[in-house]
Design an enzyme around this catalytic site. Structure first.
Site, PDB file in Angstrom:
ATOM      1  N   GLU A 271      64.794 -63.254  74.691  1.00  0.00           N
ATOM      2  CA  GLU A 271      64.531 -64.521  74.910  1.00  0.00           C
ATOM      3  C   GLU A 271      65.684 -65.686  75.261  1.00  0.00           C
ATOM      4  O   GLU A 271      66.159 -65.806  74.147  1.00  0.00           O
ATOM      5  CB  GLU A 271      63.654 -65.484  73.680  1.00  0.00           C
ATOM      6  CG  GLU A 271      62.114 -65.248  73.595  1.00  0.00           C
ATOM      7  CD  GLU A 271      61.681 -65.620  72.317  1.00  0.00           C
ATOM      8  OE1 GLU A 271      61.676 -66.404  71.592  1.00  0.00           O
ATOM      9  OE2 GLU A 271      60.402 -65.154  72.276  1.00  0.00           O
TER      10      GLU A 271
ATOM     11  N   GLU B 215      52.919 -59.306  75.122  1.00  0.00           N
ATOM     12  CA  GLU B 215      52.448 -59.909  73.884  1.00  0.00           C
ATOM     13  C   GLU B 215      51.408 -61.463  74.321  1.00  0.00           C
ATOM     14  O   GLU B 215      51.362 -62.630  73.730  1.00  0.00           O
ATOM     15  CB  GLU B 215      53.446 -61.199  73.346  1.00  0.00           C
ATOM     16  CG  GLU B 215      54.885 -60.547  72.340  1.00  0.00           C
ATOM     17  CD  GLU B 215      56.168 -61.168  72.065  1.00  0.00           C
ATOM     18  OE1 GLU B 215      55.480 -62.618  71.411  1.00  0.00           O
ATOM     19  OE2 GLU B 215      57.085 -60.671  71.752  1.00  0.00           O
TER      20      GLU B 215
HETATM   21  O1  G3I Z   1      58.422 -64.238  55.203  1.00  0.00           O
HETATM   22  C1  G3I Z   1      57.406 -64.952  55.003  1.00  0.00           C
HETATM   23  C2  G3I Z   1      57.543 -65.269  53.583  1.00  0.00           C
HETATM   24  O2  G3I Z   1      58.426 -65.261  52.505  1.00  0.00           O
HETATM   25  C3  G3I Z   1      57.190 -66.720  53.611  1.00  0.00           C
HETATM   26  O3  G3I Z   1      56.632 -67.247  52.275  1.00  0.00           O
HETATM   27  C4  G3I Z   1      55.647 -67.804  54.632  1.00  0.00           C
HETATM   28  C5  G3I Z   1      55.271 -68.386  53.989  1.00  0.00           C
HETATM   29  O4  G3I Z   1      54.741 -69.526  55.448  1.00  0.00           O
HETATM   30  O5  G3I Z   1      56.635 -66.926  55.861  1.00  0.00           O
HETATM   31  C6  G3I Z   1      56.947 -65.488  55.539  1.00  0.00           C
HETATM   32  O6  G3I Z   1      57.716 -66.233  57.216  1.00  0.00           O
HETATM   33  C7  G3I Z   1      56.767 -66.310  58.612  1.00  0.00           C
HETATM   34  C8  G3I Z   1      57.037 -65.307  59.105  1.00  0.00           C
HETATM   35  O7  G3I Z   1      55.795 -64.959  60.388  1.00  0.00           O
HETATM   36  C9  G3I Z   1      56.311 -63.805  58.474  1.00  0.00           C
HETATM   37  O8  G3I Z   1      54.685 -63.980  57.550  1.00  0.00           O
HETATM   38  C10 G3I Z   1      57.458 -67.338  58.930  1.00  0.00           C
HETATM   39  O9  G3I Z   1      56.996 -68.840  58.909  1.00  0.00           O
HETATM   40  C11 G3I Z   1      56.806 -67.605  60.248  1.00  0.00           C
HETATM   41  O10 G3I Z   1      57.749 -68.481  60.605  1.00  0.00           O
HETATM   42  C12 G3I Z   1      56.561 -65.935  60.927  1.00  0.00           C
HETATM   43  O11 G3I Z   1      56.153 -66.654  62.204  1.00  0.00           O
HETATM   44  C13 G3I Z   1      56.838 -65.264  63.417  1.00  0.00           C
HETATM   45  C14 G3I Z   1      57.377 -65.951  64.824  1.00  0.00           C
HETATM   46  O12 G3I Z   1      56.992 -65.010  65.628  1.00  0.00           O
HETATM   47  C15 G3I Z   1      58.526 -66.023  64.620  1.00  0.00           C
HETATM   48  O13 G3I Z   1      59.273 -67.357  64.955  1.00  0.00           O
HETATM   49  C16 G3I Z   1      54.931 -64.639  63.484  1.00  0.00           C
HETATM   50  O14 G3I Z   1      54.723 -63.647  62.723  1.00  0.00           O
HETATM   51  C17 G3I Z   1      55.102 -63.941  64.842  1.00  0.00           C
HETATM   52  O15 G3I Z   1      54.372 -63.309  65.424  1.00  0.00           O
HETATM   53  C18 G3I Z   1      56.266 -64.307  65.987  1.00  0.00           C
HETATM   54  O16 G3I Z   1      56.263 -63.347  66.805  1.00  0.00           O
HETATM   55  C19 G3I Z   1      57.151 -64.079  68.369  1.00  0.00           C
HETATM   56  C20 G3I Z   1      57.535 -62.572  68.840  1.00  0.00           C
HETATM   57  O17 G3I Z   1      57.795 -62.079  67.460  1.00  0.00           O
HETATM   58  C21 G3I Z   1      58.839 -63.324  69.733  1.00  0.00           C
HETATM   59  N1  G3I Z   1      58.209 -64.221  70.487  1.00  0.00           N
HETATM   60  C22 G3I Z   1      57.618 -65.007  70.300  1.00  0.00           C
HETATM   61  C23 G3I Z   1      56.482 -64.437  69.397  1.00  0.00           C
HETATM   62  C24 G3I Z   1      55.743 -66.226  68.942  1.00  0.00           C
HETATM   63  O18 G3I Z   1      56.408 -66.780  68.298  1.00  0.00           O
END
Ligand code: G3I
Length: 356
Positions: free
Chosen positions: A170, A275
Site C-alpha cells: 500500500e 486478499e
Molecule cells: O495484537 C493485538 C492484541 O494484543 C489485542 O488484544 C487485540 C485487541 O483488539 O488487537 C490485536 O491487534 C489486532 C491485530 O489485527 C492482530 O489480531 C489489531 O487490533 C487489528 O487491527 C489487526 O487487524 C489486522 C489488520 O490487517 C491491521 O490493519 C487484520 O487482522 C488483518 O487481517 C489486516 O490485514 C490487512 C493486510 O495485512 C493488508 N491489506 C489490508 C488487510 C485488511 O486490513
C-alpha cells in the site's frame, strides 16, 4: 517458475495422501449453502493451470479445531499467508531484535501440510512499532533500517516463501499520491528500491511483489503504481509482481477488471489476487449471497484469463475470522464459509469460476 520447484514438489507429494473432502454438514445455515461436491478449491486451481488457491490465517485461530481441519486440507488450500504474524510489529518489535516465533508457526503449518507460503509483509505503514514510526531517523538511518528489516525477514524464510509478497504494501493513496508515512516522509521513494534490493539479496528466488488495494480498476492509483513499476524496471530494481488485494463489495466488482489486469501485465510483471473477499451490508439475504457467488466467480474468471495470474488467496476463509466487521461496522459476511464453517454459495462461485 523455476523458483517454485521445491515448494511445488512438496505440494504434489502431500496432495496425493489426502482424502477427498465433502461439504461441511455438521452446522446448519438459515441461508442457501454451497452444493458443489469437489475435491478442493486448490485442486481445481491446479487443474486450471494456477499455482495455488490459498487463504490467509492468523495464529489465534489455530486453537479452533474445526477451523484448522479445513485449513490443513491441502486439496482445499495450497497456499497460506500469515495475516499478521510476519508484519513489522510482530517481527522486529524493538530495533534489531527479531522475533519469528509466530511467523514460524504459520510457516511450519504450511510446510507440514505441503502448502506454499507467501510472505506478508516487509514495509507497510500500519502495524509498525513506535520505534520505527516515531524514531525521527535520518534518511540514511531509515534506509538502513528498511534494508536490515527486509533482508533479515526475507532471509529468515529464504527458500521457504513462494513470493516475498508484500515488499511494499500500500504505497499509494487513492488519488495516486504517495502515502505520507514515515518511510515516504523521511526518504521520499528511496525506501522502495532499498527494500526490494535487500529482499532480492536475501532470497534470490522469491518473487518480489508490491501489494495494493483499489488498483483493480483504472484510475489514478492504478496509474501511479504502473508508473512506479515502469520506473523501477528502468532503474534495474527487482520487481516481479503485483498483488491485487481485491477487497470487494457485493455487486461492485470492477467492470474493467480484465482490462486493468492487462495494463499491468503489459509492463512485464506477473500478478496474484492476494486478499480476496466480497463484503456486504448486513443482514445477509439470499439475493446478496447469490450476487456474492457471482462476484467470486467473476474474480476467478478474470484470473483464469491470464497465464500471468499465478493464484488466488482469500483473506481468511470464514466469516468467523474475517477482518471486515472490525473495520467496517455493519458490514461483513465477506468469506466463502460462514461463521459456522458452512460453505456458502460463494464457494460454488469459486468452483464454477475455476471450471471455466
Ligand atoms: O495484537 C493485538 C492484541 O494484543 C489485542 O488484544 C487485540 C485487541 O483488539 O488487537 C490485536 O491487534 C489486532 C491485530 O489485527 C492482530 O489480531 C489489531 O487490533 C487489528 O487491527 C489487526 O487487524 C489486522 C489488520 O490487517 C491491521 O490493519 C487484520 O487482522 C488483518 O487481517 C489486516 O490485514 C490487512 C493486510 O495485512 C493488508 N491489506 C489490508 C488487510 C485488511 O486490513
Amino acid at each position: 517458475m523455476k523458483a517454485f520447484t521445491r515448494l511445488l514438489t512438496l505440494v504434489s507429494l502431500c496432495a496425493a495422501a489426502v482424502a477427498s473432502p465433502t461439504p461441511s454438514a455438521a452446522a446448519t445455515s438459515a441461508f442457501p449453502t454451497a452444493t458443489s461436491v469437489v475435491s478442493g478449491l486448490h485442486a481445481l486451481a491446479k487443474a486450471a493451470g494456477k499455482l495455488y488457491f490459498g487463504t490467509a490465517t492468523d495464529n489465534p485461530e489455530l486453537t479452533d479445531t474445526p477451523y484448522v481441519a479445513i485449513l490443513d486440507d491441502n486439496m482445499m488450500f495450497g497456499q497460506i499467508t500469515a495475516a499478521n504474524s510476519m508484519k513489522w510489529d510482530a517481527t522486529e518489535p524493538e530495533q534489531g531484535v527479531f522475533t519469528f516465533d509466530q511467523g514460524d508457526v504459520i510457516r511450519n503449518l504450511a510446510q507440514g501440510n505441503g502448502q506454499l507460503l507467501r510472505g506478508h509483509n516487509c514495509v507497510w505503514h500500519e502495524q509498525l512499532p513506535d520505534w520505527v514510526a516515531f524514531g525521527n531517523f535520518t534518511f540514511d538511518e531509515l534506509i538502513s533500517i528498511v534494508e536490515n528489516h527486509c533482508g533479515t525477514l526475507v532471509g529468515h524464510y529464504t527458500g521457504q516463501i513462494l513470493d516475498a509478497d508484500k515488499i511494499r504494501a500500500e504505497p499509494f493513496n487513492d488519488d495516486g499520491t504517495f502515502q505520507e508515512d514515515v518511510f515516504f516522509n523521511t526518504t521520499g521513494t528511496a525506501y522502495i528500491p532499498a527494500a526490494l534490493n535487500a529482499a532480492r539479496a536475501a532470497d534470490a528466488n522469491a518473487k518480489l511483489y508490491i501489494n495494493e488495494f483499489n488498483i483493480e480498476f483504472a484510475g489514478p492509483k492504478a496509474t501511479a503504481l504502473q508508473n512506479l513499476i515502469t520506473q523501477l524496471k528502468a532503474d534495474g530494481v527487482p520487481i516481479d509482481g503485483v498483488g491485487f488485494q481485491s477487497h470487494f463489495i457485493v455487486g461492485e466488482v470492477p467492470g474493467d477488471l480484465v482490462q486493468n489486469f492487462q495494463s499491468f501485465v503489459d509492463l512485464g510483471v506477473e500478478f496474484a489476487i492476494t486478499e480476496l473477499d466480497v463484503r456486504m451490508t448486513l443482514p445477509e439475504t439470499d439475493e446478496l449471497l447469490a450476487q456474492q457467488k457471482q462476484d467470486y466467480e467473476t474474480v476467478i474468471n478474470a484470473c483464469l484469463a491470464f497465464t500471468e495470474c499465478v493464484g488466488v488467496t482469500i483473506w481468511d476463509f470464514t466469516d468467523k475470522f474475517s477482518w471486515v466487521p472490525g473495520a467496517f461496522p455493519s458490514q461483513g459476511a465477506a468469506c466463502p464459509w460462514d461463521d459456522n464453517l458452512v460453505r456458502k454459495p460463494a464457494f460454488d462461485g469459486i468452483v464454477t469460476g475455476f471450471q471455466g
